[in-house]
Scaffold this motif. Structure first.
Motif, PDB file in Angstrom:
ATOM      1  N   ARG A 301      31.832 -24.759  83.910  1.00  0.00           N
ATOM      2  CA  ARG A 301      30.891 -24.199  84.875  1.00  0.00           C
ATOM      3  C   ARG A 301      31.104 -24.875  86.216  1.00  0.00           C
ATOM      4  O   ARG A 301      31.147 -26.115  86.287  1.00  0.00           O
ATOM      5  N   PRO A 302      31.231 -24.110  87.289  1.00  0.00           N
ATOM      6  CA  PRO A 302      31.444 -24.723  88.606  1.00  0.00           C
ATOM      7  C   PRO A 302      30.185 -25.430  89.085  1.00  0.00           C
ATOM      8  O   PRO A 302      29.062 -25.019  88.776  1.00  0.00           O
ATOM      9  N   THR A 303      30.380 -26.478  89.867  1.00  0.00           N
ATOM     10  CA  THR A 303      29.250 -27.221  90.430  1.00  0.00           C
ATOM     11  C   THR A 303      29.018 -26.866  91.898  1.00  0.00           C
ATOM     12  O   THR A 303      28.028 -27.306  92.481  1.00  0.00           O
ATOM     13  N   ARG A 304      29.943 -26.100  92.479  1.00  0.00           N
ATOM     14  CA  ARG A 304      29.837 -25.698  93.879  1.00  0.00           C
ATOM     15  C   ARG A 304      30.090 -24.206  93.975  1.00  0.00           C
ATOM     16  O   ARG A 304      30.880 -23.651  93.214  1.00  0.00           O
ATOM     17  N   SER A 305      29.469 -23.542  94.917  1.00  0.00           N
ATOM     18  CA  SER A 305      29.704 -22.119  95.116  1.00  0.00           C
ATOM     19  C   SER A 305      31.036 -21.908  95.833  1.00  0.00           C
ATOM     20  O   SER A 305      31.566 -22.818  96.491  1.00  0.00           O
ATOM     21  N   ALA A 306      31.558 -20.697  95.730  1.00  0.00           N
ATOM     22  CA  ALA A 306      32.793 -20.368  96.451  1.00  0.00           C
ATOM     23  C   ALA A 306      32.585 -20.482  97.953  1.00  0.00           C
ATOM     24  O   ALA A 306      33.463 -20.951  98.686  1.00  0.00           O
ATOM     25  N   GLY A 307      31.408 -20.071  98.431  1.00  0.00           N
ATOM     26  CA  GLY A 307      31.114 -20.151  99.846  1.00  0.00           C
ATOM     27  C   GLY A 307      31.048 -21.581 100.348  1.00  0.00           C
ATOM     28  O   GLY A 307      31.587 -21.909 101.416  1.00  0.00           O
ATOM     29  N   ASP A 308      30.404 -22.467  99.584  1.00  0.00           N
ATOM     30  CA  ASP A 308      30.326 -23.870  99.984  1.00  0.00           C
ATOM     31  C   ASP A 308      31.710 -24.513 100.008  1.00  0.00           C
ATOM     32  O   ASP A 308      32.014 -25.340 100.883  1.00  0.00           O
ATOM     33  N   ALA A 309      32.545 -24.154  99.044  1.00  0.00           N
ATOM     34  CA  ALA A 309      33.906 -24.698  99.011  1.00  0.00           C
ATOM     35  C   ALA A 309      34.695 -24.254 100.236  1.00  0.00           C
ATOM     36  O   ALA A 309      35.434 -25.043 100.844  1.00  0.00           O
ATOM     37  N   LEU A 310      34.547 -22.981 100.623  1.00  0.00           N
ATOM     38  CA  LEU A 310      35.244 -22.476 101.803  1.00  0.00           C
ATOM     39  C   LEU A 310      34.752 -23.168 103.072  1.00  0.00           C
ATOM     40  O   LEU A 310      35.553 -23.564 103.930  1.00  0.00           O
ATOM     41  N   LEU A 311      33.449 -23.339 103.207  1.00  0.00           N
ATOM     42  CA  LEU A 311      32.908 -24.004 104.390  1.00  0.00           C
ATOM     43  C   LEU A 311      33.357 -25.458 104.461  1.00  0.00           C
ATOM     44  O   LEU A 311      33.649 -25.984 105.550  1.00  0.00           O
ATOM     45  N   GLU A 312      33.422 -26.127 103.322  1.00  0.00           N
ATOM     46  CA  GLU A 312      33.929 -27.504 103.296  1.00  0.00           C
ATOM     47  C   GLU A 312      35.357 -27.553 103.826  1.00  0.00           C
ATOM     48  O   GLU A 312      35.723 -28.446 104.612  1.00  0.00           O
ATOM     49  N   LEU A 313      36.176 -26.593 103.398  1.00  0.00           N
ATOM     50  CA  LEU A 313      37.564 -26.545 103.857  1.00  0.00           C
ATOM     51  C   LEU A 313      37.641 -26.329 105.367  1.00  0.00           C
ATOM     52  O   LEU A 313      38.391 -27.015 106.067  1.00  0.00           O
ATOM     53  N   ILE A 314      36.870 -25.374 105.880  1.00  0.00           N
ATOM     54  CA  ILE A 314      36.920 -25.060 107.307  1.00  0.00           C
ATOM     55  C   ILE A 314      36.492 -26.266 108.140  1.00  0.00           C
ATOM     56  O   ILE A 314      37.143 -26.621 109.136  1.00  0.00           O
ATOM     57  N   ASP A 315      35.407 -26.925 107.750  1.00  0.00           N
ATOM     58  CA  ASP A 315      34.943 -28.095 108.489  1.00  0.00           C
ATOM     59  C   ASP A 315      35.984 -29.214 108.452  1.00  0.00           C
ATOM     60  O   ASP A 315      36.223 -29.889 109.464  1.00  0.00           O
ATOM     61  N   ALA A 316      36.602 -29.415 107.298  1.00  0.00           N
ATOM     62  CA  ALA A 316      37.601 -30.472 107.167  1.00  0.00           C
ATOM     63  C   ALA A 316      38.879 -30.134 107.920  1.00  0.00           C
ATOM     64  O   ALA A 316      39.570 -31.022 108.434  1.00  0.00           O
TER      65      ALA A 316
END
Length: 351
Positions: A301-316
């Motif tokens: 089961r994932p602990t993060r949403s797909a959207g949160d993962a994408l936003l983390e990538l963009i910010d980083a």
């Protein structure tokens, strides 16, 4: 338990090592990569080897599982190089694991292995793995799935698992992902939600994502649990133009699919960016995946949403984040990235 991980220094590899090194059931991890990283993990030792040429049998001997992640996305302009690593390298890894008597093999497949499919419903792991013909990445993933089909028939005693994830994001891989897909001209300083006014609205632009650390956990489970076969792996929600617009505070604007493909193709041919148009065809063509089997049989089961993962990538990506490995080394974009230009923007590997 002793586990060997090929391609251990990349986006997924570092997440797999994170997950395995936190599990007391794993006594030793061997991280196999072409270049020794500065990064370290508990109970992990590094072995420098190339899956296309070096002796893998000795490294694999005595392992309880081999996790095969090694794969080339660049150089996109050198098909001989990518195919040698992706297809022939995978074949060598599988054969070496069998020769070394390894009981379990876990292979990094992808949603990209699937034949074109529906965007209005989800498909399970029985969907054909014929690939998207215009994408070299997809063709290679499909061919390796076919090789693995024959391999399983020849080695029925080996437990073989294939993970088929959606797009994989994490902040620590931001610089590496930018180099692979966007190149040195991307103005990363502008990657802020308030500065991204629009997102392209294409009817078939519906794809699935997942955080890399959640994928690392899926590999840990695949190594330790008595499961076999393919598993779709992705988080919610599906990323489509309305959802992307919500995440980025941007307005979806309809863009003709043909015009966008021409723009990607021309910019790739002019060496303005390293991504050929087959990647767009892949995003628009592959089906949405049903992840029920991963949830019920793998226990994932994932602990993060797909959207949160994408936003983390963009910010980083804006910050130029990375890790101390060759594929993920930190660094922002911009015209002063001479070394990236010297690779021909997708013509040669970044060594």
């Amino acid at each position: 338990m002793r586990v060997v991980v090929t391609g251990a220094t990349g986006n997924v590899g570092t997440s797999v090592l994170t997950a395995l090194s936190a599990d007391d059931a794993v006594d030793e991890i061997v991280g196999l990569a072409r270049r020794r990283p500065g990064l370290s993990f508990d109970r992990t030792r590094w072995v420098c080897a190339d899956v296309t040429s070096d002796d893998l049998v000795q490294t694999f001997r005595g392992a309880d599982a081999v996790v095969h992640l090694a794969w080339l996305i660049q150089p996109s302009r050198d098909r001989s190089a990518t195919r040698t690593v992706n297809v022939e390298g995978s074949r060598r890894v599988f054969d070496a694991a069998a020769a070394a008597g390894v009981p379990s093999l876990v292979y990094a497949s992808s949603v990209g292995a699937y034949s074109p499919g529906p965007k209005d419903r989800r498909v399970d792991e029985s969907w054909p793995t014929g690939g998207v013909p215009t994408s070299f990445y997809s063709r290679d993933k499909a061919q390796v799935e076919s090789i693995l089909d024959s391999f399983e028939l020849q080695h029925p005693g080996m437990r073989v698992v294939r993970l088929r994830p959606g797009l994989i994001f994490k902040g620590d891989a931001a610089s590496g992902i930018r180099r692979l897909f966007a190149g040195p001209l991307l103005p990363t300083s502008l990657l802020r939600r308030r500065l991204i006014p629009i997102v392209p609205a294409l009817e078939r632009l519906r794809f699935q994502g997942v955080h890399s650390l959640d994928i690392g956990e899926a590999y840990r489970l695949a190594v330790l649990r008595d499961v076999r076969g393919p598993f779709n792996v992705a988080a919610e929600p599906v990323l489509d133009p309305p959802e992307l617009g919500r995440l980025l505070d941007a307005r979806p604007v309809r863009v003709p699919e043909r015009a966008l493909r021409i723009a990607v193709d021309v910019s790739w041919r002019l060496r303005l960016q390293p991504t050929p148009p087959g990647w767009l065809d892949l995003a628009l063509g592959v089906p949405l995946m049903d992840v029920t089997r991963a949830r019920e049989e793998l226990g994932w089961r994932p602990t993060r949403s797909a959207g949160d993962a994408l936003l983390e990538l963009i910010d980083a990506m804006r910050r130029g984040d990375g890790l101390d490995t060759a594929p993920l080394a930190a660094g922002g974009a911009g015209p002063l990235h001479v070394r990236e230009f010297l690779t021909g923007v997708g013509a040669r590997s970044r060594e």
